[in-house]
Write a protein that holds these residues in place. Structure first.
Motif, PDB file in Angstrom:
ATOM      1  N   GLN A 194       0.829  -1.218   0.000  1.00  0.00           N
ATOM      2  CA  GLN A 194       0.000   0.000   0.000  1.00  0.00           C
ATOM      3  C   GLN A 194       0.863   1.268   0.000  1.00  0.00           C
ATOM      4  O   GLN A 194       0.545   2.245  -0.676  1.00  0.00           O
ATOM      5  CB  GLN A 194      -0.965  -0.008   1.197  1.00  0.00           C
ATOM      6  CG  GLN A 194      -1.936   1.167   1.210  1.00  0.00           C
ATOM      7  CD  GLN A 194      -2.829   1.247  -0.037  1.00  0.00           C
ATOM      8  OE1 GLN A 194      -3.342   0.238  -0.505  1.00  0.00           O
ATOM      9  NE2 GLN A 194      -3.007   2.449  -0.595  1.00  0.00           N
ATOM     10  N   ARG A 224      -6.512  -2.551  -5.538  1.00  0.00           N
ATOM     11  CA  ARG A 224      -6.048  -1.574  -4.546  1.00  0.00           C
ATOM     12  C   ARG A 224      -5.597  -0.228  -5.139  1.00  0.00           C
ATOM     13  O   ARG A 224      -5.857   0.811  -4.544  1.00  0.00           O
ATOM     14  CB  ARG A 224      -4.958  -2.174  -3.656  1.00  0.00           C
ATOM     15  CG  ARG A 224      -3.706  -2.619  -4.397  1.00  0.00           C
ATOM     16  CD  ARG A 224      -2.719  -3.300  -3.461  1.00  0.00           C
ATOM     17  NE  ARG A 224      -3.323  -4.463  -2.806  1.00  0.00           N
ATOM     18  CZ  ARG A 224      -2.909  -4.955  -1.641  1.00  0.00           C
ATOM     19  NH1 ARG A 224      -1.901  -4.386  -1.014  1.00  0.00           N
ATOM     20  NH2 ARG A 224      -3.484  -6.021  -1.131  1.00  0.00           N
ATOM     21  N   THR A 225      -4.943  -0.252  -6.300  1.00  0.00           N
ATOM     22  CA  THR A 225      -4.466   1.021  -6.868  1.00  0.00           C
ATOM     23  C   THR A 225      -5.654   1.866  -7.345  1.00  0.00           C
ATOM     24  O   THR A 225      -5.709   3.076  -7.094  1.00  0.00           O
ATOM     25  CB  THR A 225      -3.484   0.753  -8.033  1.00  0.00           C
ATOM     26  OG1 THR A 225      -2.439  -0.096  -7.545  1.00  0.00           O
ATOM     27  CG2 THR A 225      -2.878   2.028  -8.560  1.00  0.00           C
ATOM     28  N   VAL A 271       1.807   1.973  -3.477  1.00  0.00           N
ATOM     29  CA  VAL A 271       0.662   2.474  -4.256  1.00  0.00           C
ATOM     30  C   VAL A 271       0.532   3.985  -4.021  1.00  0.00           C
ATOM     31  O   VAL A 271       0.413   4.772  -4.967  1.00  0.00           O
ATOM     32  CB  VAL A 271      -0.642   1.742  -3.847  1.00  0.00           C
ATOM     33  CG1 VAL A 271      -1.855   2.400  -4.495  1.00  0.00           C
ATOM     34  CG2 VAL A 271      -0.574   0.263  -4.227  1.00  0.00           C
ATOM     35  N   ASP A 272       0.597   4.384  -2.755  1.00  0.00           N
ATOM     36  CA  ASP A 272       0.497   5.817  -2.426  1.00  0.00           C
ATOM     37  C   ASP A 272       1.618   6.600  -3.103  1.00  0.00           C
ATOM     38  O   ASP A 272       1.397   7.653  -3.697  1.00  0.00           O
ATOM     39  CB  ASP A 272       0.562   6.027  -0.904  1.00  0.00           C
ATOM     40  CG  ASP A 272      -0.670   5.456  -0.207  1.00  0.00           C
ATOM     41  OD1 ASP A 272      -1.748   5.434  -0.839  1.00  0.00           O
ATOM     42  OD2 ASP A 272      -0.558   5.019   0.951  1.00  0.00           O
ATOM     43  N   THR A 299      -7.522   3.160  -4.292  1.00  0.00           N
ATOM     44  CA  THR A 299      -6.762   4.244  -3.642  1.00  0.00           C
ATOM     45  C   THR A 299      -6.904   5.533  -4.442  1.00  0.00           C
ATOM     46  O   THR A 299      -7.103   6.616  -3.882  1.00  0.00           O
ATOM     47  CB  THR A 299      -5.270   3.861  -3.506  1.00  0.00           C
ATOM     48  OG1 THR A 299      -5.181   2.612  -2.833  1.00  0.00           O
ATOM     49  CG2 THR A 299      -4.484   4.905  -2.737  1.00  0.00           C
ATOM     50  N   ALA A 300      -6.829   5.402  -5.776  1.00  0.00           N
ATOM     51  CA  ALA A 300      -6.987   6.591  -6.637  1.00  0.00           C
ATOM     52  C   ALA A 300      -8.392   7.168  -6.459  1.00  0.00           C
ATOM     53  O   ALA A 300      -8.555   8.384  -6.304  1.00  0.00           O
ATOM     54  CB  ALA A 300      -6.734   6.208  -8.093  1.00  0.00           C
ATOM     55  N   LYS A 327     -10.332   6.996  -3.962  1.00  0.00           N
ATOM     56  CA  LYS A 327     -10.447   7.675  -2.655  1.00  0.00           C
ATOM     57  C   LYS A 327      -9.841   9.074  -2.704  1.00  0.00           C
ATOM     58  O   LYS A 327     -10.136   9.908  -1.855  1.00  0.00           O
ATOM     59  CB  LYS A 327      -9.753   6.852  -1.566  1.00  0.00           C
ATOM     60  CG  LYS A 327     -10.546   5.630  -1.143  1.00  0.00           C
ATOM     61  CD  LYS A 327      -9.778   4.937  -0.034  1.00  0.00           C
ATOM     62  CE  LYS A 327     -10.531   3.792   0.548  1.00  0.00           C
ATOM     63  NZ  LYS A 327      -9.688   3.049   1.502  1.00  0.00           N
ATOM     64  N   ARG A 328      -8.948   9.303  -3.685  1.00  0.00           N
ATOM     65  CA  ARG A 328      -8.371  10.642  -3.874  1.00  0.00           C
ATOM     66  C   ARG A 328      -9.190  11.452  -4.885  1.00  0.00           C
ATOM     67  O   ARG A 328      -8.716  12.463  -5.398  1.00  0.00           O
ATOM     68  CB  ARG A 328      -6.926  10.518  -4.376  1.00  0.00           C
ATOM     69  CG  ARG A 328      -6.013   9.889  -3.349  1.00  0.00           C
ATOM     70  CD  ARG A 328      -4.615   9.687  -3.919  1.00  0.00           C
ATOM     71  NE  ARG A 328      -3.754   9.083  -2.912  1.00  0.00           N
ATOM     72  CZ  ARG A 328      -2.491   9.392  -2.716  1.00  0.00           C
ATOM     73  NH1 ARG A 328      -1.914  10.312  -3.460  1.00  0.00           N
ATOM     74  NH2 ARG A 328      -1.781   8.803  -1.793  1.00  0.00           N
ATOM     75  N   GLU A 350     -15.759   0.268   0.165  1.00  0.00           N
ATOM     76  CA  GLU A 350     -15.038   1.510   0.479  1.00  0.00           C
ATOM     77  C   GLU A 350     -15.832   2.749   0.061  1.00  0.00           C
ATOM     78  O   GLU A 350     -15.356   3.873   0.226  1.00  0.00           O
ATOM     79  CB  GLU A 350     -13.677   1.530  -0.237  1.00  0.00           C
ATOM     80  CG  GLU A 350     -12.724   0.420   0.196  1.00  0.00           C
ATOM     81  CD  GLU A 350     -12.180   0.604   1.609  1.00  0.00           C
ATOM     82  OE1 GLU A 350     -12.167   1.747   2.109  1.00  0.00           O
ATOM     83  OE2 GLU A 350     -11.788  -0.398   2.219  1.00  0.00           O
TER      84      GLU A 350
END
Ligand SMILES: C[S@@+](CC[C@H](N)C(=O)[O-])C[C@H]1O[C@@H](n2cnc3c(N)ncnc32)[C@H](O)[C@@H]1O
Length: 284
Positions: A60, A87-88, A63-64, A91-92, A94-95, A119
């Motif tokens: 993770q 996950r990528t 990824v960040d 995560t994107a 979520k941004r 999520e």
């Protein structure tokens, strides 16, 4: 790389184990049917086979870091080639970034969709069951991937034909002789696959460009530039030439040029001992 190969081997071991478990699985399926148990949720195994690459999730922290290196913002559309458990992409999302994962394994696609739902980002995080080699990624401004060097090299011509300025970030693996524009480590307690490599698709500028009193001749290798500037009777070799998307910097004869490509022209400034002057060149 060795670890990755070992992961591939362990995928084979996992597959063999799965064959062994197949018998036990049949027995337990029968008893589950008998007792009307709820169906089990799909559980991926690290190192499991994929079409061209096994599944190993990116840490993770990396990824960040990959998203930060790509300077990915909600103005971008991101595609992850071989998206694994999603996950990528999640995560994107979520941004605030619209993101699409391309994944060949349909179970992983379903798993990713469920994770995005959980999520609360299923409006921005989308997944498609597809082969990355048959996927059009021309609409992406950011591409992320964790594949293998030979696959990256096979994708390279298609990536180089993308719009200048598209950012491509790879977990661990390079793109052959196309040197990355930047590399970074995840840091923290990351122990494996902790390095990210970033490339920015360069504009294609190879060839001759006319200037007021002569011409610039570029020899381009990916984002690196060599060549010469002829102004009047003076010819100077080009040094430190580099392309960043549509922006170019180079030096020749003690003059530093900072220019931007605009269709068939490039415009900017030339800064030399005599001060700064506007600079313009057109394809010749
Ligand atoms: C090393 S994993 C990376 C997963 C994810 N991108 C990450 O960084 O966590 C590679 C993924 O690519 C998928 N894959 C392999 N070959 C593929 C192909 N031809 N098209 C689409 N996905 C593929 C595998 O199933 C696996 O999930």
């Amino acid at each position: 790389m060795l670890g990755y190969k070992m992961a591939h081997r362990s995928a084979v071991a996992a597959a063999l184990l799965a064959i062994g478990f197949g018998f036990a699985g049949t027995a337990s399926a029968q008893s589950a049917a008998a007792t009307q148990e709820a169906p089990t949720v799909y559980q991926p195994t690290v190192g499991q086979r994929g079409k061209d690459v096994v599944w190993v999730p990116s840490p993770q922290a990396l990824v960040d870091r990959m998203l930060e290196m790509a300077k990915a913002t909600p103005a971008d559309f991101l595609m992850d080639l071989g998206s694994g458990d999603g996950r990528t992409v999640i995560t994107a999302a979520k941004r605030g970034i619209n993101a699409l994962g391309i994944e060949y394994n349909p179970d992983m696609v379903e798993l990713s969709r469920r994770a995005a739902e959980k999520e609360g980002v299923s409006d921005k995080a989308k997944f498609e069951k597809a082969d990355l080699f048959e996927t059009d990624f021309s609409k992406a401004q950011v591409i992320t991937m964790f594949l293998l060097p030979d696959i990256n090299r096979r994708l390279r011509p298609k990536i180089l034909d993308l719009k200048p300025g598209v950012r491509v970030v790879s977990n661990t693996f390079d793109m052959g002789d196309w040197t990355p524009d930047e590399t970074a480590d995840a840091g923290g307690d990351c122990t494996s696959y902790c390095r990210a490599l970033l490339w920015i698709v360069p504009a294609k500028v190879e060839g001759r460009w006319k200037i007021a009193d002569g011409e610039v001749s570029f020899e381009q290798k990916y984002q690196m530039l060599a060549g010469s500037v002829r102004a009047g009777s003076a010819v100077n070799s080009l040094t430190q030439g580099k392309i960043n998307g549509e922006n170019i910097v180079f030096t020749a004869g003690g003059v530093e040029y900072t220019v931007r490509i605009n269709g068939g022209a490039m415009e900017g400034v030339a800064k030399g001992p005599g001060g700064q002057k506007p600079f313009k060149a057109t394809r010749g």
